[in-house]
Write a protein that holds these residues in place. Structure first.
Motif, PDB file in Angstrom:
ATOM      1  N   SER A 111       0.733  -1.240  -0.222  1.00 20.50           N
ATOM      2  CA  SER A 111       0.096  -0.156  -0.026  1.00 20.50           C
ATOM      3  C   SER A 111       0.984   1.276  -0.158  1.00 20.50           C
ATOM      4  O   SER A 111       1.834   1.140   0.098  1.00 20.50           O
ATOM      5  CB  SER A 111      -1.000  -0.002   1.264  1.00 20.50           C
ATOM      6  N   VAL A 112       0.141   2.543   0.018  1.00 13.90           N
ATOM      7  CA  VAL A 112       0.900   3.689   0.037  1.00 13.90           C
ATOM      8  C   VAL A 112       1.359   3.985   1.719  1.00 13.90           C
ATOM      9  O   VAL A 112       2.227   4.983   1.625  1.00 13.90           O
ATOM     10  CB  VAL A 112       0.037   4.804  -0.633  1.00 13.90           C
ATOM     11  N   LEU A 145       1.935  13.293   7.376  1.00 15.33           N
ATOM     12  CA  LEU A 145       1.682  12.230   6.306  1.00 15.33           C
ATOM     13  C   LEU A 145       1.002  11.135   7.000  1.00 15.33           C
ATOM     14  O   LEU A 145       0.190  10.695   6.017  1.00 15.33           O
ATOM     15  CB  LEU A 145       3.165  11.789   5.986  1.00 15.33           C
ATOM     16  N   THR A 146       0.959  10.924   8.121  1.00  9.34           N
ATOM     17  CA  THR A 146       0.158   9.924   8.783  1.00  9.34           C
ATOM     18  C   THR A 146      -1.484  10.183   8.671  1.00  9.34           C
ATOM     19  O   THR A 146      -2.218   9.390   8.440  1.00  9.34           O
ATOM     20  CB  THR A 146       0.578   9.648  10.131  1.00  9.34           C
ATOM     21  N   PRO A 151      -7.055  10.526   3.502  1.00  3.63           N
ATOM     22  CA  PRO A 151      -7.739  11.229   2.183  1.00  3.63           C
ATOM     23  C   PRO A 151      -7.185  11.122   0.888  1.00  3.63           C
ATOM     24  O   PRO A 151      -7.964  10.803   0.062  1.00  3.63           O
ATOM     25  CB  PRO A 151      -8.134  12.736   2.603  1.00  3.63           C
ATOM     26  N   VAL A 152      -6.001  11.158   0.937  1.00  2.00           N
ATOM     27  CA  VAL A 152      -5.419  11.046  -0.448  1.00  2.00           C
ATOM     28  C   VAL A 152      -5.453   9.705  -1.092  1.00  2.00           C
ATOM     29  O   VAL A 152      -5.890   9.456  -2.337  1.00  2.00           O
ATOM     30  CB  VAL A 152      -3.722  11.298  -0.124  1.00  2.00           C
ATOM     31  N   ALA A 153      -4.961   8.531  -0.169  1.00  2.00           N
ATOM     32  CA  ALA A 153      -5.182   7.380  -0.978  1.00  2.00           C
ATOM     33  C   ALA A 153      -6.745   7.137  -1.307  1.00  2.00           C
ATOM     34  O   ALA A 153      -6.915   6.508  -2.127  1.00  2.00           O
ATOM     35  CB  ALA A 153      -4.754   6.210   0.392  1.00  2.00           C
ATOM     36  N   LEU A 158      -6.195   4.050  -3.955  1.00  2.00           N
ATOM     37  CA  LEU A 158      -5.130   3.341  -3.710  1.00  2.00           C
ATOM     38  C   LEU A 158      -5.401   2.633  -2.195  1.00  2.00           C
ATOM     39  O   LEU A 158      -5.820   3.281  -1.325  1.00  2.00           O
ATOM     40  CB  LEU A 158      -3.824   4.064  -3.646  1.00  2.00           C
ATOM     41  N   PRO A 159      -4.785   1.479  -2.080  1.00  2.00           N
ATOM     42  CA  PRO A 159      -4.620   0.815  -0.822  1.00  2.00           C
ATOM     43  C   PRO A 159      -3.866   1.564   0.233  1.00  2.00           C
ATOM     44  O   PRO A 159      -3.025   2.117  -0.005  1.00  2.00           O
ATOM     45  CB  PRO A 159      -4.225  -0.717  -0.985  1.00  2.00           C
ATOM     46  N   ARG A 160      -4.315   1.500   1.516  1.00  2.00           N
ATOM     47  CA  ARG A 160      -3.681   2.365   2.425  1.00  2.00           C
ATOM     48  C   ARG A 160      -3.477   1.666   3.804  1.00  2.00           C
ATOM     49  O   ARG A 160      -4.488   0.656   3.787  1.00  2.00           O
ATOM     50  CB  ARG A 160      -4.430   3.690   2.832  1.00  2.00           C
TER      51      ARG A 160
END
Length: 333
Positions: A111-112, A145-146, A151-153, A158-160
């Motif tokens: 994942s990201v 970043l945490t 929201p970005v993923a 994308l999987p997170r």
């Protein structure tokens, strides 16, 4: 009275009345003497120093003077835990067999989340090599970043990492911002060593378990184990420090109740689900469990401070006139 003096006096009102009567004019004169001409507002650094000093004195007056040293000790333990978990999850993010696409992936990673865990690993490296102010900056970046990965993923499809992992990681990081500056070089390498050790030993083993990855149920159990290990470590440290007459270990244990509880959120929410007789853990059950953990931890800490207030042990709290013999928490004189 000038505007600057009035604003400094307003900040000094945060201190206990007895302490302010003994030290107030001395502290005010020190700040005014050190302030450049023409300034109308206290600097951000001065305001922060005064607020921090007021908190220290109010805790000392309440008999809870060991709380802030306990917070700093808890910050060290929290940072070691956060970096160790980041090493573990960074190792587990790797897909050992590129042909195994039974789970969603982002390039060679699961994942990201690899971006998040790499940021925490970087924070551990910065702590080992640079002053604490740079460590705090690296922790702030990792915290951002945490939070942003969710929201970005989701927007990018994308999987997170799940919230079960991100919430306790963020909580540990927030507490780690209170890291003390006066740590030896050896102590500052511990978080990085813990992260590298967790990544090199646990990561390859976990990522090689067929279709397993840290987003599945096993990850919640491992987080619970990490929480238990953190609590046991804090209790052992508190016991050793208590033998030396220090209370900061006990306060550190109380401060760590919230992150320990959130590390066990997966198991606790499952227990709450069973207790309520509902189906799979819904967001409401998980959020309610997390809120209960935070409220319970905050309540236990507040109760400890209130208990100290009812039975003060500080000489300064019992006799404010003795405060003159104590160094000023701001100017050190």
């Amino acid at each position: 009275m000038s505007d600057l003096e009035g604003r400094y006096r307003l900040l000094l009102r945060l201190y206990p009345d007895d302490y302010r009567r003994v030290r107030g004019e001395e502290m005010l004169g020190t700040y005014l003497d050190l302030t450049p001409p023409g300034r109308r507002w206290p600097s951000a650094a001065d305001a922060a120093d005064l607020v921090a000093g007021a908190v220290r004195e109010r805790l000392r007056a309440a008999g809870a003077g060991g709380l802030l040293p306990g917070v700093r000790l808890a910050a060290v333990l929290a940072f070691v835990t956060a970096t160790a978990l980041s090493g573990l999850w960074a190792g587990a993010e790797q897909i050992v067999d590129p042909a195994d696409r039974s789970v969603p992936a982002v390039g060679p990673f699961v994942s990201v989340g690899i971006v998040v865990w790499s940021a925490w690993l970087l924070a551990g490296a910065v702590d080992a090599l640079a002053p604490v102010r740079w460590t705090r900056l690296a922790i702030i970046v990792a915290l951002l970043l945490t939070v942003a990965v969710v929201p970005v993923a989701d927007l990018a499809g994308l999987p997170r990492p799940p919230l079960f992992h991100l919430v306790p990681q963020a909580t540990l990081g927030l507490l780690a911002l209170a890291l003390p500056a006066s740590r030896s070089r050896w102590h500052r390498t511990v978080p990085l060593v813990a992260a590298l050790g967790a990544g090199l030993t646990a990561g390859p083993v976990l990522s090689g378990r067929g279709t397993w990855n840290y987003r599945f149920d096993d990850g919640g159990i491992l987080l619970t184990y990490a929480g238990v290990a953190l609590l046991v470590t804090a209790v052992l440290v508190a016991a050793v420090l208590s033998l030396r007459g220090e209370t900061r270990g006990l306060w550190a244990t109380l401060v760590l109740f919230a992150p320990v509880g959130l590390l066990g959120l997966y198991v606790l929410s499952a227990m709450a689900r069973d207790l309520l007789g509902s189906g799979p853990s819904t967001f409401a059950v998980i959020a309610g469990t997390a809120a209960a953990v935070v409220v319970g931890a905050t309540g236990s800490l507040g109760a400890a401070v209130a208990t100290c207030r009812r039975a003060p042990t500080s000489v300064t709290a019992l006799d404010p006139a003795r405060a003159v013999a104590q160094p000023c928490p701001t100017c050190g004189r």
